[in-house]
Design a protein around this motif. Structure first.
Motif, PDB file in Angstrom:
ATOM      1  N   GLN A 187      -2.379  48.727   6.682  1.00  0.00           N
ATOM      2  CA  GLN A 187      -3.840  48.933   7.436  1.00  0.00           C
ATOM      3  C   GLN A 187      -3.928  49.680   8.743  1.00  0.00           C
TER       4      GLN A 187
ATOM      5  N   HIS B  90     -15.322  44.598   4.035  1.00  0.00           N
ATOM      6  CA  HIS B  90     -13.991  43.701   3.614  1.00  0.00           C
ATOM      7  C   HIS B  90     -12.917  44.320   4.446  1.00  0.00           C
TER       8      HIS B  90
ATOM      9  N   GLN C 109      -8.477  44.719   3.864  1.00  0.00           N
ATOM     10  CA  GLN C 109      -7.566  45.763   3.442  1.00  0.00           C
ATOM     11  C   GLN C 109      -7.574  45.510   1.809  1.00  0.00           C
ATOM     12  N   LYS C 110      -7.321  46.604   1.126  1.00  0.00           N
ATOM     13  CA  LYS C 110      -6.936  46.458  -0.410  1.00  0.00           C
ATOM     14  C   LYS C 110      -5.879  45.427  -0.678  1.00  0.00           C
TER      15      LYS C 110
ATOM     16  N   GLN D 283      -6.854  52.374   8.391  1.00  0.00           N
ATOM     17  CA  GLN D 283      -8.130  52.549   9.321  1.00  0.00           C
ATOM     18  C   GLN D 283      -8.265  53.583  10.142  1.00  0.00           C
TER      19      GLN D 283
ATOM     20  N   TYR E 287     -10.130  43.059  -2.541  1.00  0.00           N
ATOM     21  CA  TYR E 287      -9.766  43.576  -0.988  1.00  0.00           C
ATOM     22  C   TYR E 287      -9.479  42.166  -0.314  1.00  0.00           C
TER      23      TYR E 287
ATOM     24  N   ALA F 182     -14.542  48.913   6.108  1.00  0.00           N
ATOM     25  CA  ALA F 182     -13.222  48.268   6.255  1.00  0.00           C
ATOM     26  C   ALA F 182     -12.782  47.573   7.445  1.00  0.00           C
TER      27      ALA F 182
ATOM     28  N   THR G 274     -13.219  54.084   2.230  1.00  0.00           N
ATOM     29  CA  THR G 274     -14.023  53.221   1.504  1.00  0.00           C
ATOM     30  C   THR G 274     -15.319  53.404   0.604  1.00  0.00           C
TER      31      THR G 274
END
Length: 88
Positions: A51, A41, A43-44, A55, A10, A65, A60
């Motif tokens: 994102q 963390h 974003q992947k 969100q 991430y 996140a 997660t």
């Protein structure tokens, strides 16, 4: 928080030092696992463009996140080690 991981799967990750002995005992008394490997963390990696959408829901599995912009801000303000309290 016990360490920062700049090269995570991430966008940056900060490891939460959980569970401690008290957390393990509390979970055990309830017949549950305390879990672990909790991170704050971004974003992947390779999915940053999503994102705004990610969100909006909990994807997660126990981590926290942030947007990558918020992660940069948090990352730069926090020093290792730091006590972090997460409340429901």
């Amino acid at each position: 928080m016990d360490f920062k991981k700049p090269n995570s799967a991430y966008y940056k990750a900060i490891h939460i030092s959980y569970p401690n002995a008290q957390d393990v005992a509390r979970a055990k008394s309830k017949g549950k696992s305390a879990g672990g490997d909790i991170m704050i963390h971004g974003q992947k990696n390779a999915f940053e463009a999503l994102q705004t959408q990610t969100q909006k829901f909990n994807w997660t599995i126990g981590c926290i996140a942030l947007t990558n912009e918020d992660m940069d801000s948090f990352w730069n303000k926090i020093k290792t080690p730091t006590n972090i309290e997460i409340r429901p």
